[in-house]
Write a protein that holds these residues in place. Structure first.
Motif, PDB file in Angstrom:
ATOM      1  N   UNK A   1      31.936  16.240  15.566  1.00 17.76           N
ATOM      2  CA  UNK A   1      31.482  15.322  14.975  1.00 17.76           C
ATOM      3  C   UNK A   1      30.917  14.322  14.253  1.00 17.76           C
ATOM      4  N   UNK A   2      29.806  13.880  14.644  1.00 14.57           N
ATOM      5  CA  UNK A   2      29.376  12.610  14.846  1.00 14.57           C
ATOM      6  C   UNK A   2      29.817  11.733  14.695  1.00 14.57           C
ATOM      7  N   UNK A   3      29.462  10.235  16.321  1.00 16.06           N
ATOM      8  CA  UNK A   3      30.446   9.431  15.697  1.00 16.06           C
ATOM      9  C   UNK A   3      29.591   8.062  14.861  1.00 16.06           C
ATOM     10  N   UNK A   4      30.961   7.172  14.419  1.00 18.21           N
ATOM     11  CA  UNK A   4      30.070   5.696  13.797  1.00 18.21           C
ATOM     12  C   UNK A   4      29.254   5.843  14.051  1.00 18.21           C
ATOM     13  N   UNK A   5      29.052   5.834  15.900  1.00 18.04           N
ATOM     14  CA  UNK A   5      28.595   4.518  16.684  1.00 18.04           C
ATOM     15  C   UNK A   5      26.517   5.626  15.910  1.00 18.04           C
ATOM     16  N   UNK A   6      27.153   6.440  16.222  1.00 16.39           N
ATOM     17  CA  UNK A   6      25.925   7.567  16.551  1.00 16.39           C
ATOM     18  C   UNK A   6      25.345   7.732  14.794  1.00 16.39           C
ATOM     19  N   UNK A   7      26.200   8.131  13.800  1.00 15.81           N
ATOM     20  CA  UNK A   7      24.919   8.050  12.942  1.00 15.81           C
ATOM     21  C   UNK A   7      24.798   6.890  12.377  1.00 15.81           C
ATOM     22  N   UNK A   8      25.117   5.587  12.425  1.00 13.91           N
ATOM     23  CA  UNK A   8      24.485   4.305  12.602  1.00 13.91           C
ATOM     24  C   UNK A   8      22.296   4.423  12.877  1.00 13.91           C
ATOM     25  N   UNK A   9      23.626   5.077  14.836  1.00 15.63           N
ATOM     26  CA  UNK A   9      21.778   4.418  15.582  1.00 15.63           C
ATOM     27  C   UNK A   9      21.184   5.984  15.035  1.00 15.63           C
ATOM     28  N   UNK A  10      21.279   7.309  14.698  1.00 15.65           N
ATOM     29  CA  UNK A  10      20.710   8.067  13.817  1.00 15.65           C
ATOM     30  C   UNK A  10      20.009   7.047  12.972  1.00 15.65           C
ATOM     31  N   UNK A  11      20.131   6.231  11.979  1.00 13.28           N
ATOM     32  CA  UNK A  11      19.496   6.359  10.957  1.00 13.28           C
ATOM     33  C   UNK A  11      19.309   4.757  10.843  1.00 13.28           C
ATOM     34  N   UNK A  12      19.157   4.111  12.267  1.00 16.87           N
ATOM     35  CA  UNK A  12      18.219   3.397  12.891  1.00 16.87           C
ATOM     36  C   UNK A  12      16.536   3.869  13.585  1.00 16.87           C
ATOM     37  N   UNK A  13      17.065   4.585  13.896  1.00 17.86           N
ATOM     38  CA  UNK A  13      15.656   5.436  14.010  1.00 17.86           C
ATOM     39  C   UNK A  13      15.322   5.617  13.422  1.00 17.86           C
ATOM     40  N   UNK A  14      15.473   6.000  12.295  1.00 15.02           N
ATOM     41  CA  UNK A  14      14.598   6.817  11.211  1.00 15.02           C
ATOM     42  C   UNK A  14      14.219   5.413  10.809  1.00 15.02           C
ATOM     43  N   UNK A  15      15.105   4.256  10.598  1.00 14.87           N
ATOM     44  CA  UNK A  15      14.147   3.258  10.108  1.00 14.87           C
ATOM     45  C   UNK A  15      12.645   2.658  10.617  1.00 14.87           C
ATOM     46  N   UNK A  16      13.598   2.988  12.331  1.00 12.05           N
ATOM     47  CA  UNK A  16      11.998   2.616  13.134  1.00 12.05           C
ATOM     48  C   UNK A  16      11.177   3.100  13.172  1.00 12.05           C
ATOM     49  N   UNK A  17      10.620   4.454  12.990  1.00 15.57           N
ATOM     50  CA  UNK A  17       9.760   5.531  12.607  1.00 15.57           C
ATOM     51  C   UNK A  17       9.338   5.725  11.284  1.00 15.57           C
ATOM     52  N   UNK A  18       9.988   5.305  10.678  1.00  9.11           N
ATOM     53  CA  UNK A  18       9.929   5.664   8.880  1.00  9.11           C
ATOM     54  C   UNK A  18       9.795   7.255   8.691  1.00  9.11           C
TER      55      UNK A  18
END
Length: 476
Positions: free
Chosen positions: A264-281
């Motif tokens: 299961x993705x860790x809470x931190x990795x989930x947040x980092x993945x969404x941060x990546x999506x926002x940074x690259x649109x």
């Protein structure tokens, strides 16, 4: 036959002649259509080959005991359709425009390999399908469904079903579920195709996929015009460094229960993945293929609930009810909604209305929740049985991944390798398994054996017997 002589022999001496006899005994009103259908079938099947001369209408009528006009009409109809050809004074012949059809219909549906022990993952226990409750829902829906609901539906789905799904997904999976942004689809495959085709139309040419991950992703997204970029995992989920370096702006993930590793993705990795999506649109496609089945604690909520504008959420009833129902859902970010709906409209004009109404009724009555609880109890017992059987027969084996879903990863020690030899020995013993390497683009060269073992479709007794059979096959 009498006056046609050898001209009729090709017909009277063939199996095609027998096809015409039932037509002659059909009810009077249907006799002409039956004769035409029998002649078509004889030609399509190859029993009457191109160039075969048919009896005269007078002779065939006399032998079949029907009117000459009925035979003449049949000949004229099939001549107009191209099955026969005729010329004044030259008789009637089988035309050469028809090519004999291959008899019968093949079944290309994926089936169990028929092994003595089948641990191939991906299939639920179809015997758990709630036939009685489903039949009751079907009768109720047929009795109450308004006539207008049998017309072409809203391509997003019936409002009744989208409303019921919004309630279910918000309650069970923690998604932000606006019924106006739910699209009813035939499963995760169609949801992926819809999103993929829209991304391609917007100029995207590749999409990131987990490695290891679903073996179907390459062909599925290739059909939408997208190449796949395999991206490695670590113990927390998708590795962010390779993702950033890939240049991808969309990625397919299974964060609640990664397929196939079971993490299961860790809470931190989930947040980092969404941060990546926002940074690259960018966009995250979340495949929540078995998110309801967690056995050691409450299921982790869907990633979509954290940022519904950066996550397209996909799910279906394939693991909870049956894949043959072809029912699923797609929650779409607002920026993609109009294009997704138009793609859905042109693809199939909407999902079948009757199926949608039936599933909505099933949801509203609480039958689906009861089905989920029933499956969860059964699959938890089967996972426990598999883990116990492996501990008994392969005490050094390591089962990894969270206690969830319909499969587990089993890593056997090096003495059972190399993997190619292991797979051959178990296959020779009639045991079907899938190695983890079948789900990955990378080749690690490990000398041990790592397997993706499906258990949901197997009763506990068959799980124990199958693991025992595997151990016996490896002795010596």
């Amino acid at each position: 036959m009498t006056s046609s002589g050898t001209n009729a022999a090709a017909l009277t001496g063939s199996a095609a002649w027998e096809l015409l006899l039932p037509a002659a005994s059909a009810p009077a009103r249907a006799r002409g259509r039956a004769l035409q259908a029998a002649l078509r079938e004889a030609i399509r099947s190859g029993r009457l080959t191109p160039g075969t001369r048919l009896p005269s209408s007078r002779d065939l009528a006399a032998d079949l005991g029907v009117s000459r006009g009925l035979v003449t009409e049949a000949y004229e109809q099939l001549t107009a359709e191209g099955y026969l050809r005729s010329g004044r004074g030259a008789g009637t012949w089988v035309g050469d425009a028809v090519r004999a059809a291959r008899p019968g219909a093949r079944d290309l549906a994926p089936r169990s390999p028929g092994a003595r022990a089948d641990f191939v993952p991906g299939t639920p226990d179809l015997s758990l399908f709630p036939r009685t409750a489903w039949a009751a829902a079907q009768r109720a829906v047929l009795a109450e469904l308004p006539h207008h609901d049998l017309g072409y539906p809203d391509p997003r789905g019936l409002p009744r079903l989208r409303t019921a799904l919004a309630g279910l997904l918000a309650r069970r999976r923690g998604v932000v579920a606006d019924p106006e942004r739910i699209v009813v689809v035939s499963g995760v495959a169609q949801a992926s195709a819809l999103v993929g085709s829209v991304l391609h139309a917007r100029g995207m040419r590749s999409i990131g996929v987990e490695d290891p991950g679903s073996p179907q992703h390459d062909s599925l997204y290739a059909a939408a015009g997208l190449g796949t970029v395999p991206l490695p995992l670590d113990e927390n989920g998708l590795a962010l460094g390779p993702l950033r370096a890939s240049g991808a702006r969309a990625v397919v993930t299974t964060p609640a229960h990664q397929y196939p590793t079971g993490i299961a993705y860790s809470p931190r990795r989930r947040a980092e993945l969404l941060g990546w999506a926002r940074s690259v649109d960018g966009l995250v496609l979340e495949d929540d293929y078995d998110g309801d089945f967690r056995y050691d604690r409450a299921p982790v909520g869907a990633l979509q609930g954290l940022d519904p504008e950066r996550v397209a959420y996909m799910g279906s009833v394939s693991k909870s009810l049956a894949p043959g129902l072809r029912l699923g859902w797609l929650l779409v970010p607002a920026a993609l909604m109009e294009e997704i709906v138009e793609r859905k409209r042109t693809m199939d004009l909407g999902h079948p209305s009757l199926d949608q109404a039936l599933f909505a009724h099933f949801l509203e009555r609480g039958d689906y929740d009861r089905q989920l609880r029933r499956c969860q109890r059964a699959y938890r017992e089967r996972r426990d049985t598999l883990v116990a059987a492996l501990a008994e027969h392969f005490p050094e084996a390591r089962v990894s991944g969270i206690a969830a879903g319909l499969h587990a990863i089993a890593e056997l020690p090096e003495r059972y390798g190399p993997q190619e030899d292991f797979l051959k020995r178990v296959a020779d013993a009639g045991i079907a398994v899938r190695p983890l390497s079948a789900c990955t683009h990378a080749r690690t060269g490990d000398s041990g054996v790592r397997l993706v073992l499906g258990y949901a479709h197997l009763p506990p007794a068959r799980i124990r017997a199958g693991v025992h059979l595997m151990a016996e096959a490896l002795k010596g």
